[in-house]
Design an enzyme around this catalytic site. Structure first.
Site, PDB file in Angstrom:
ATOM      1  N   ARG A 173      -6.539 -58.542  34.207  1.00  0.00           N
ATOM      2  CA  ARG A 173      -6.445 -57.120  34.540  1.00  0.00           C
ATOM      3  C   ARG A 173      -5.178 -56.565  33.898  1.00  0.00           C
ATOM      4  NH1 ARG A 173      -8.119 -60.298  38.552  1.00  0.00           N
ATOM      5  NH2 ARG A 173     -10.101 -59.788  39.604  1.00  0.00           N
ATOM      6  N   HIS A 289     -10.644 -51.668  32.376  1.00  0.00           N
ATOM      7  CA  HIS A 289     -11.589 -52.745  32.697  1.00  0.00           C
ATOM      8  C   HIS A 289     -12.512 -53.089  31.531  1.00  0.00           C
ATOM      9  CE1 HIS A 289     -10.549 -53.266  36.854  1.00  0.00           C
ATOM     10  NE2 HIS A 289     -11.591 -54.030  37.062  1.00  0.00           N
ATOM     11  N   ARG A 292     -12.605 -56.713  30.173  1.00  0.00           N
ATOM     12  CA  ARG A 292     -13.189 -57.658  31.134  1.00  0.00           C
ATOM     13  C   ARG A 292     -14.717 -57.544  31.123  1.00  0.00           C
ATOM     14  NH1 ARG A 292     -10.464 -59.836  35.198  1.00  0.00           N
ATOM     15  NH2 ARG A 292     -11.775 -59.081  36.926  1.00  0.00           N
ATOM     16  N   TRP A 315     -13.127 -63.553  39.135  1.00  0.00           N
ATOM     17  CA  TRP A 315     -13.969 -62.822  40.081  1.00  0.00           C
ATOM     18  C   TRP A 315     -14.380 -63.725  41.234  1.00  0.00           C
ATOM     19  CZ3 TRP A 315     -15.479 -61.766  34.768  1.00  0.00           C
ATOM     20  CH2 TRP A 315     -15.156 -60.477  34.347  1.00  0.00           C
ATOM     21  N   TYR A 324     -22.052 -56.178  35.656  1.00  0.00           N
ATOM     22  CA  TYR A 324     -21.567 -56.044  34.285  1.00  0.00           C
ATOM     23  C   TYR A 324     -22.622 -56.453  33.258  1.00  0.00           C
ATOM     24  CZ  TYR A 324     -16.768 -55.407  35.999  1.00  0.00           C
ATOM     25  OH  TYR A 324     -15.640 -54.935  36.615  1.00  0.00           O
TER      26      TYR A 324
END
Length: 343
Positions: A173, A289, A292, A315, A324
């Site tokens: 992050r 984000h 990621r 995660w 995602y």
């Protein structure tokens, strides 16, 4: 002695007799030790509490402890304002945390609140709402950006490319990347950089976690370190601001803000695709984000298992990863393969 309890300067004072001694102590402990939470989580909690308290004041309701019927009305108010289901769930989640940490039942445990959330989800889906996610920054995007910027001598471009490489390579992050210091970097026998991450959003451990960089990304970071001078002090943050005159400003006390790092994604997207349109919609450019999301999608395409993807990105909720990668098999799903087999 005052009969009011102030837990935060931006929140209304509470009548002392509104809660038990234990609840008051738990509440005060939570605000006293706010450093136990991530900066993002704490900001979101305060934002939700301010919004909730303002609504309660306007409607003559008590903001803490929250009554389930009041929370129900508040969630419907958020829906009427046009907020997305995910945002409404975030408001409820923060109110849940506030009460759980105080030793009280979560509002969502009540029938009134759980039913109204089901209603809101159904109504919003029927109205055409679709879940949105950050615009993916994938391997092809990174390769395109690198081909455009790797020969630039501008300090800012060198920094930005190194940052994007780390973001995609590590799935960290942006707040976690901002905390990296020069002393956190070591080398493997193969010459790759190894970054020690002391804590992440989902991991707080003295052992931390190690993130290895590819040889290509290692070279990008080496170049940034060389031109920026951040290596002069091992306590310097790896990434720092670049002055208007194009010179880096290393610092051991001031890290780049997450907003500044978000800006790198936005500026890079603008470099390639031009300015965003004026629709005001979110996710029309790369954001914090994006790397990621893109890395998760690329790994899924390559056949990496869901548990491995979750481990790589830190995660703990499989639903996030599934969201995602939800559209990846739209052309290669099981029924498509079955129907087209032999065609």
């Amino acid at each position: 002695m005052s009969n009011l309890l102030t837990v935060h300067q931006n929140l209304p004072a509470l009548p002392v007799d509104a809660t038990s001694d234990e609840v008051r102590k738990n509440l005060m402990d939570m605000f006293r030790d706010r450093q136990a939470f991530s900066e993002h989580t704490w900001k979101m909690l305060l934002s939700v509490c301010r919004s909730w308290a303002a609504w309660c004041k306007l409607n003559n309701r008590k903001w803490f402890p929250a009554e389930p019927e009041d929370v129900r009305d508040y969630l419907l108010y958020l829906q009427a304002r046009g907020l997305a289901v995910k945002t409404i769930q975030q408001h409820l989640g923060q109110l849940n945390m506030l009460h759980r940490r105080s030793g009280l039942p979560r509002p969502s445990d009540s029938n009134a609140v759980s039913l109204v959330m089901r209603r809101i989800r159904k109504e919003n889906v029927d109205a055409g709402e679709r879940a949105k996610q950050a615009l993916a920054f994938e391997r092809t995007d990174f390769d395109q950006v690198r081909s455009l910027m790797e020969n630039s001598d501008r300090c800012q471009d060198i920094r930005n490319l190194a940052f994007l490489g780390i973001a995609y390579n590590t799935l960290l992050r942006i707040a976690e990347i901002a905390r990296i210091r020069v002393k956190d970097i070591s080398r493997t026998d193969g010459g790759r950089m190894l970054i020690h991450i002391g804590r992440t959003k989902t991991l707080v451990s003295t052992a931390g976690v190690e993130k290895a960089l590819s040889l290509g990304v290692t070279k990008l970071v080496e170049r940034w370190i060389s031109v920026s001078g951040v290596a002069d002090d091992p306590n310097n943050y790896l990434f720092c601001r670049v002055r208007k005159n194009g010179v880096a400003a290393p610092s051991a006390t001031s890290q780049l803000s997450t907003r500044a790092l978000e800006g790198i994604f936005e500026a890079t997207h603008r470099l390639i695709y031009g300015a965003k349109d004026d629709s005001g919609q979110r996710y029309l450019a790369w954001s914090g984000h994006s790397a990621r999301v893109g890395a998760a999608r690329d790994m899924a395409r390559a056949g990496v298992s869901i548990p491995e993807i979750m481990q790589a990105g830190g995660w703990t909720n499989v639903n996030i990863v599934m969201n995602y990668i939800r559209n990846l098999d739209s052309e290669t799903g099981a029924m498509v393969r079955l129907l087209e087999d032999g065609d």
